[in-house]
Design a protein around this motif. Sequence first.
Motif, PDB file in Angstrom:
ATOM      1  N   GLY A  36      -9.091   9.815   3.480  1.00  0.00           N
ATOM      2  CA  GLY A  36      -7.945  10.333   2.741  1.00  0.00           C
ATOM      3  C   GLY A  36      -7.257   9.311   1.864  1.00  0.00           C
ATOM      4  O   GLY A  36      -6.253   9.626   1.232  1.00  0.00           O
ATOM      5  N   LEU A  37      -7.773   8.109   1.810  1.00  0.00           N
ATOM      6  CA  LEU A  37      -7.155   7.052   1.010  1.00  0.00           C
ATOM      7  C   LEU A  37      -7.899   6.869  -0.300  1.00  0.00           C
ATOM      8  O   LEU A  37      -9.129   6.749  -0.309  1.00  0.00           O
ATOM      9  CB  LEU A  37      -7.171   5.726   1.790  1.00  0.00           C
ATOM     10  CG  LEU A  37      -6.573   4.521   1.061  1.00  0.00           C
ATOM     11  CD1 LEU A  37      -5.064   4.678   0.915  1.00  0.00           C
ATOM     12  CD2 LEU A  37      -6.898   3.242   1.804  1.00  0.00           C
ATOM     13  N   SER A  38      -7.164   6.842  -1.389  1.00  0.00           N
ATOM     14  CA  SER A  38      -7.739   6.495  -2.683  1.00  0.00           C
ATOM     15  C   SER A  38      -6.871   5.404  -3.304  1.00  0.00           C
ATOM     16  O   SER A  38      -5.705   5.242  -2.924  1.00  0.00           O
ATOM     17  CB  SER A  38      -7.780   7.711  -3.622  1.00  0.00           C
ATOM     18  OG  SER A  38      -6.462   8.059  -4.030  1.00  0.00           O
ATOM     19  N   LEU A  39      -7.428   4.670  -4.239  1.00  0.00           N
ATOM     20  CA  LEU A  39      -6.652   3.612  -4.895  1.00  0.00           C
ATOM     21  C   LEU A  39      -5.471   4.208  -5.645  1.00  0.00           C
ATOM     22  O   LEU A  39      -4.371   3.640  -5.638  1.00  0.00           O
ATOM     23  CB  LEU A  39      -7.542   2.800  -5.838  1.00  0.00           C
ATOM     24  CG  LEU A  39      -8.644   1.976  -5.174  1.00  0.00           C
ATOM     25  CD1 LEU A  39      -9.388   1.160  -6.211  1.00  0.00           C
ATOM     26  CD2 LEU A  39      -8.101   1.075  -4.086  1.00  0.00           C
ATOM     27  N   ARG A  40      -5.654   5.339  -6.269  1.00  0.00           N
ATOM     28  CA  ARG A  40      -4.572   5.991  -7.003  1.00  0.00           C
ATOM     29  C   ARG A  40      -3.453   6.417  -6.045  1.00  0.00           C
ATOM     30  O   ARG A  40      -2.272   6.219  -6.318  1.00  0.00           O
ATOM     31  CB  ARG A  40      -5.086   7.193  -7.797  1.00  0.00           C
ATOM     32  CG  ARG A  40      -4.041   7.799  -8.708  1.00  0.00           C
ATOM     33  CD  ARG A  40      -4.618   8.816  -9.657  1.00  0.00           C
ATOM     34  NE  ARG A  40      -5.530   8.263 -10.625  1.00  0.00           N
ATOM     35  CZ  ARG A  40      -5.149   7.674 -11.772  1.00  0.00           C
ATOM     36  NH1 ARG A  40      -3.888   7.560 -12.061  1.00  0.00           N
ATOM     37  NH2 ARG A  40      -6.059   7.221 -12.608  1.00  0.00           N
ATOM     38  N   GLU A  41      -3.848   6.995  -4.898  1.00  0.00           N
ATOM     39  CA  GLU A  41      -2.869   7.396  -3.889  1.00  0.00           C
ATOM     40  C   GLU A  41      -2.143   6.173  -3.340  1.00  0.00           C
ATOM     41  O   GLU A  41      -0.928   6.201  -3.134  1.00  0.00           O
ATOM     42  CB  GLU A  41      -3.562   8.159  -2.753  1.00  0.00           C
ATOM     43  CG  GLU A  41      -2.671   8.499  -1.586  1.00  0.00           C
ATOM     44  CD  GLU A  41      -1.654   9.582  -1.871  1.00  0.00           C
ATOM     45  OE1 GLU A  41      -0.846   9.872  -0.978  1.00  0.00           O
ATOM     46  OE2 GLU A  41      -1.638  10.132  -2.987  1.00  0.00           O
ATOM     47  N   LEU A  42      -2.860   5.095  -3.111  1.00  0.00           N
ATOM     48  CA  LEU A  42      -2.250   3.869  -2.629  1.00  0.00           C
ATOM     49  C   LEU A  42      -1.212   3.361  -3.623  1.00  0.00           C
ATOM     50  O   LEU A  42      -0.107   2.974  -3.229  1.00  0.00           O
ATOM     51  CB  LEU A  42      -3.315   2.797  -2.368  1.00  0.00           C
ATOM     52  CG  LEU A  42      -2.810   1.429  -1.943  1.00  0.00           C
ATOM     53  CD1 LEU A  42      -1.960   1.516  -0.683  1.00  0.00           C
ATOM     54  CD2 LEU A  42      -3.974   0.484  -1.742  1.00  0.00           C
ATOM     55  N   ALA A  43      -1.539   3.377  -4.897  1.00  0.00           N
ATOM     56  CA  ALA A  43      -0.595   2.942  -5.932  1.00  0.00           C
ATOM     57  C   ALA A  43       0.659   3.818  -5.910  1.00  0.00           C
ATOM     58  O   ALA A  43       1.787   3.308  -5.996  1.00  0.00           O
ATOM     59  CB  ALA A  43      -1.257   2.994  -7.302  1.00  0.00           C
ATOM     60  N   ARG A  44       0.468   5.117  -5.760  1.00  0.00           N
ATOM     61  CA  ARG A  44       1.610   6.035  -5.729  1.00  0.00           C
ATOM     62  C   ARG A  44       2.495   5.735  -4.519  1.00  0.00           C
ATOM     63  O   ARG A  44       3.717   5.628  -4.637  1.00  0.00           O
ATOM     64  CB  ARG A  44       1.138   7.489  -5.697  1.00  0.00           C
ATOM     65  CG  ARG A  44       2.281   8.497  -5.825  1.00  0.00           C
ATOM     66  CD  ARG A  44       1.832   9.923  -5.549  1.00  0.00           C
ATOM     67  NE  ARG A  44       1.384  10.124  -4.178  1.00  0.00           N
ATOM     68  CZ  ARG A  44       2.181  10.125  -3.093  1.00  0.00           C
ATOM     69  NH1 ARG A  44       3.472   9.910  -3.212  1.00  0.00           N
ATOM     70  NH2 ARG A  44       1.683  10.339  -1.887  1.00  0.00           N
ATOM     71  N   ILE A  45       1.887   5.581  -3.352  1.00  0.00           N
ATOM     72  CA  ILE A  45       2.640   5.311  -2.124  1.00  0.00           C
ATOM     73  C   ILE A  45       3.407   3.993  -2.238  1.00  0.00           C
ATOM     74  O   ILE A  45       4.563   3.904  -1.838  1.00  0.00           O
ATOM     75  CB  ILE A  45       1.703   5.265  -0.903  1.00  0.00           C
ATOM     76  CG1 ILE A  45       1.106   6.637  -0.638  1.00  0.00           C
ATOM     77  CG2 ILE A  45       2.429   4.753   0.336  1.00  0.00           C
ATOM     78  CD1 ILE A  45      -0.048   6.610   0.359  1.00  0.00           C
ATOM     79  N   ALA A  46       2.754   2.980  -2.773  1.00  0.00           N
ATOM     80  CA  ALA A  46       3.369   1.657  -2.875  1.00  0.00           C
ATOM     81  C   ALA A  46       4.341   1.553  -4.046  1.00  0.00           C
ATOM     82  O   ALA A  46       5.088   0.578  -4.146  1.00  0.00           O
ATOM     83  CB  ALA A  46       2.289   0.587  -2.994  1.00  0.00           C
ATOM     84  N   GLY A  47       4.321   2.555  -4.948  1.00  0.00           N
ATOM     85  CA  GLY A  47       5.227   2.530  -6.091  1.00  0.00           C
ATOM     86  C   GLY A  47       4.848   1.505  -7.134  1.00  0.00           C
ATOM     87  O   GLY A  47       5.712   0.867  -7.736  1.00  0.00           O
ATOM     88  N   VAL A  48       3.542   1.339  -7.341  1.00  0.00           N
ATOM     89  CA  VAL A  48       3.049   0.374  -8.327  1.00  0.00           C
ATOM     90  C   VAL A  48       2.157   1.087  -9.338  1.00  0.00           C
ATOM     91  O   VAL A  48       1.815   2.258  -9.165  1.00  0.00           O
ATOM     92  CB  VAL A  48       2.278  -0.779  -7.646  1.00  0.00           C
ATOM     93  CG1 VAL A  48       3.200  -1.544  -6.707  1.00  0.00           C
ATOM     94  CG2 VAL A  48       1.067  -0.276  -6.883  1.00  0.00           C
TER      95      VAL A  48
END
Length: 176
Positions: A27-39
Amino acid sequence: MSYHHGDLRRAMTAAAATAVAERGPAGLSLRELARIAGVSHAAPAHHFGDKAGVLTAVATEGYTLLADALKEAGDDLLAAGIAYVRFAVDHPGHFAVMFDRSLLHADDAGLRAAEQASAAALAGLAPDADASRAAWSVAHGFASLWLSGAISGPDVVAAAEPVLRRMAPPRGQGRG
């Protein structure tokens, strides 16, 4: 979580561990990670290269945290087993990726060093390599079953201790 200052790589690793705990590694994607981290959407790729790089960072941090927990448990096999189970329950995102080589850059030097540190923390707790593997298998299996919901109860330590006690010789016995 929204990143504002400090160690961006660390903030993204924490966000990835949380996302994995909630949705699993798939369930993890780089785009999702960026969104979660606010970057920006490019930040994760810049810091980790790819999804396996992110998960390798999570696993590396997990092994480091596990080594610290095991060292804190001292030289008692039962205490180490409880520390192992507690680590898994307290850090389910890390635990979910640490032992799945297909998700990681297994040749990463930092990962290898962190794995060796956690192995060193376990070294000498059991009388021989087979006993060590048996103890690890019991603790790992219990933690996995607890996290999947197959074993449950109000307190993981209270549930784990009698099981782990069966694999741990009484204090002062079994090591040599």
